[in-house]
Design an enzyme around this catalytic site. Structure first.
Site, PDB file in Angstrom:
ATOM      1  N   GLY A 188      -5.185  -5.650   3.360  1.00 24.76           N
ATOM      2  CA  GLY A 188      -4.593  -4.278   3.300  1.00 24.76           C
ATOM      3  C   GLY A 188      -5.178  -3.424   4.047  1.00 24.76           C
ATOM      4  NE  ARG A 189      -9.333  -1.145   1.344  1.00 21.23           N
ATOM      5  CZ  ARG A 189     -10.322  -1.184   0.296  1.00 21.23           C
ATOM      6  NH1 ARG A 189     -10.798  -0.259  -0.132  1.00 21.23           N
ATOM      7  NH2 ARG A 189     -10.797  -2.445  -0.423  1.00 21.23           N
ATOM      8  CB  CYS A 218      -1.985   0.370  -9.649  1.00 25.64           C
ATOM      9  SG  CYS A 218      -2.188   1.917  -9.335  1.00 25.64           S
ATOM     10  CG  MET A 278      -2.054  -1.053   1.105  1.00 29.42           C
ATOM     11  SD  MET A 278      -3.305  -1.195   2.426  1.00 29.42           S
ATOM     12  CE  MET A 278      -3.493   0.257   3.074  1.00 29.42           C
TER      13      MET A 278
HETATM   14  C1  FMN Z   1      -3.569   3.723   0.404  1.00 29.54           C
HETATM   15  C2  FMN Z   1      -3.352   2.265  -0.608  1.00 29.54           C
HETATM   16  C3  FMN Z   1      -2.309   2.119  -1.269  1.00 29.54           C
HETATM   17  C4  FMN Z   1      -2.368   1.088  -2.139  1.00 29.54           C
HETATM   18  N1  FMN Z   1      -1.039   0.850  -2.747  1.00 29.54           N
HETATM   19  C5  FMN Z   1      -0.908  -0.245  -3.635  1.00 29.54           C
HETATM   20  C6  FMN Z   1       0.418  -0.438  -4.211  1.00 29.54           C
HETATM   21  O1  FMN Z   1       1.449   0.280  -3.981  1.00 29.54           O
HETATM   22  N2  FMN Z   1       0.370  -1.530  -4.901  1.00 29.54           N
HETATM   23  C7  FMN Z   1      -0.702  -2.507  -5.194  1.00 29.54           C
HETATM   24  O2  FMN Z   1      -0.675  -3.634  -5.691  1.00 29.54           O
HETATM   25  N3  FMN Z   1      -2.069  -2.440  -4.437  1.00 29.54           N
HETATM   26  C8  FMN Z   1      -2.017  -1.106  -3.586  1.00 29.54           C
HETATM   27  N4  FMN Z   1      -2.991  -0.970  -3.165  1.00 29.54           N
HETATM   28  C9  FMN Z   1      -4.192  -2.038  -3.142  1.00 29.54           C
HETATM   29  C10 FMN Z   1      -4.229  -2.970  -1.932  1.00 29.54           C
HETATM   30  O3  FMN Z   1      -3.045  -3.692  -2.047  1.00 29.54           O
HETATM   31  C11 FMN Z   1      -5.204  -3.925  -2.056  1.00 29.54           C
HETATM   32  O4  FMN Z   1      -5.152  -4.817  -3.212  1.00 29.54           O
HETATM   33  C12 FMN Z   1      -6.584  -3.328  -1.874  1.00 29.54           C
HETATM   34  O5  FMN Z   1      -6.615  -2.370  -0.686  1.00 29.54           O
HETATM   35  C13 FMN Z   1      -7.665  -4.326  -1.539  1.00 29.54           C
HETATM   36  O6  FMN Z   1      -7.397  -5.009  -0.427  1.00 29.54           O
HETATM   37  P1  FMN Z   1      -8.035  -4.644   1.001  1.00 29.54           P
HETATM   38  O7  FMN Z   1      -9.614  -4.534   0.504  1.00 29.54           O
HETATM   39  O8  FMN Z   1      -7.601  -5.848   1.945  1.00 29.54           O
HETATM   40  O9  FMN Z   1      -7.659  -3.286   1.259  1.00 29.54           O
HETATM   41  C14 FMN Z   1      -3.391   0.183  -2.361  1.00 29.54           C
HETATM   42  C15 FMN Z   1      -4.479   0.264  -1.507  1.00 29.54           C
HETATM   43  C16 FMN Z   1      -4.574   1.533  -0.543  1.00 29.54           C
HETATM   44  C17 FMN Z   1      -5.763   1.577   0.346  1.00 29.54           C
END
Ligand code: FMN
Length: 320
Positions: free
Chosen positions: A228-229, A95, A12
């Site tokens: 992630g979040r 992304c 993230m």
């Molecule tokens: C603030 C933020 C930054 C993120 N940056 C990246 C990143 O650098 N690379 C990536 O593959 N996904 C990135 N993501 C996506 C997360 O890795 C993840 O796929 C997405 O949030 C869904 O998972 P979750 O519902 O558990 O948060 C980011 C998400 C957030 C909220």
């Protein structure tokens, strides 16, 4: 099931930096950690190199996530990251941001599986650590399993062992990255079916998973989960990952102990010139759900502004 990808903490940007990963390592020793995405351009032109730093004594297993679409550049960066001691290189194919699309990488690469294949192979040829891919289930209107299966069938090779899939399509126009993590519906079934379709691959599911109970339910169907979040917003949810997911012993630390150790780390970092804004920002959620969560957050903000952690440390610890 022995996979070390059984529980992963998602890459993230602005979040999973070296300090955040230090915090997670105080809580769980087995979770697989990922850096923020670092672009090949930044590495090759020498910008943001500090983003590649990691703490080799405590961080393993840790993967660096690369963003790029030029096989030659990716191979160069893979060599650099492998020499630094990372356990894995993960290619970002998920992304949806406009900046990333301008660079022709991230989720738009799902429309060009041949190029993704070239990128993976170029990296595999020059390093011996695993190359993995993090993608979406599809892009734009293509949220069907045929699209995903076709993509995977074109990138798969005997050395590609692990695929991480965010169970939403990426909408390339009209949605912000934030909306792209909320609006497209989660389609976990599309990810589950990859297990039958590609039994040789380790499939890690990502997207909308809130806690360890939900993770365990997914683990009935796939090899690993990536969150992630929810752990970023509430780091203590991973405090029993080692025991519940890996059948290992937990680190056995309570919230106070973790906070105390992390604040010592922040003080040490500050003495080396690291601003409190970059270390303390990761603990806003450390007492989430507790009665004084709000005043805890307020005191962190005040500490960042007044740069006086020596003075506020004990009070912060008393609040968790
Ligand atoms: C603030 C933020 C930054 C993120 N940056 C990246 C990143 O650098 N690379 C990536 O593959 N996904 C990135 N993501 C996506 C997360 O890795 C993840 O796929 C997405 O949030 C869904 O998972 P979750 O519902 O558990 O948060 C980011 C998400 C957030 C909220």
């Amino acid at each position: 099931m022995s996979s070390n990808h059984r529980f992963c903490i998602a890459p993230m940007m602005q979040c999973t930096d070296i300090h955040d990963r230090y915090l997670f390592r105080l809580i769980t020793k087995r979770s697989f950690l990922y850096t923020e995405m670092v672009t090949t351009g930044a590495i090759i032109h020498g910008r943001c190199l500090e983003q590649l730093n990691f703490n080799s004594e405590i961080e393993h297993p840790v993967a660096v996530q690369l963003g790029g679409s030029d096989p030659y550049d990716l191979a160069e960066c893979a060599k650099i990251c492998s020499n630094l001691g990372y356990d894995e290189i993960n290619l970002n194919v998920g992304c949806p941001s406009e900046r990333v699309q301008k660079g022709s990488f991230g989720a738009c690469l799902m429309q060009d599986p041949e190029l993704v294949n070239d990128c993976i192979k170029a990296m595999q040829e020059v390093v011996s650590i695993p190359i993995t891919v993090k993608c979406r289930i599809g892009v734009n209107e293509r949220d069907d399993v045929d699209f995903l299966n076709n993509f995977v069938s074109k990138i798969i090779n005997p050395k590609l062992k692990t695929l991480i899939v965010h169970a939403r399509v990426a909408i390339l126009k009209g949605l912000t990255p934030r909306q792209n993590r909320q609006i497209p519906p989660l389609k976990y079934e599309n990810v589950y079916q990859l297990v039958t379709e590609f039994p040789e691959l380790e499939i890690v599911i990502n997207g909308g998973i809130k806690d360890i109970d939900e993770s365990i339910q997914h683990l009935d169907k796939v090899d690993g989960v990536m969150l992630g979040r929810s752990p970023y917003d509430n780091p203590m949810i991973v405090s029993n990952v080692d025991s519940r997911i890996f059948n290992d012993s937990d680190m056995g630390k309570d919230r106070k102990m973790i906070l105390s150790q992390y604040l010592d780390y922040c003080l040490a970092q500050a003495s080396r010139g690291q601003p409190y804004s970059s270390t303390l920002k990761h603990i806003f959620g450390l007492n989430r759900g507790l009665k004084n969560a709000k005043s805890f957050r307020r005191l962190i903000l005040k500490t960042i502004q007044e740069k006086n952690l020596e003075t506020t440390k004990d009070e912060l610890i008393s609040m968790v």
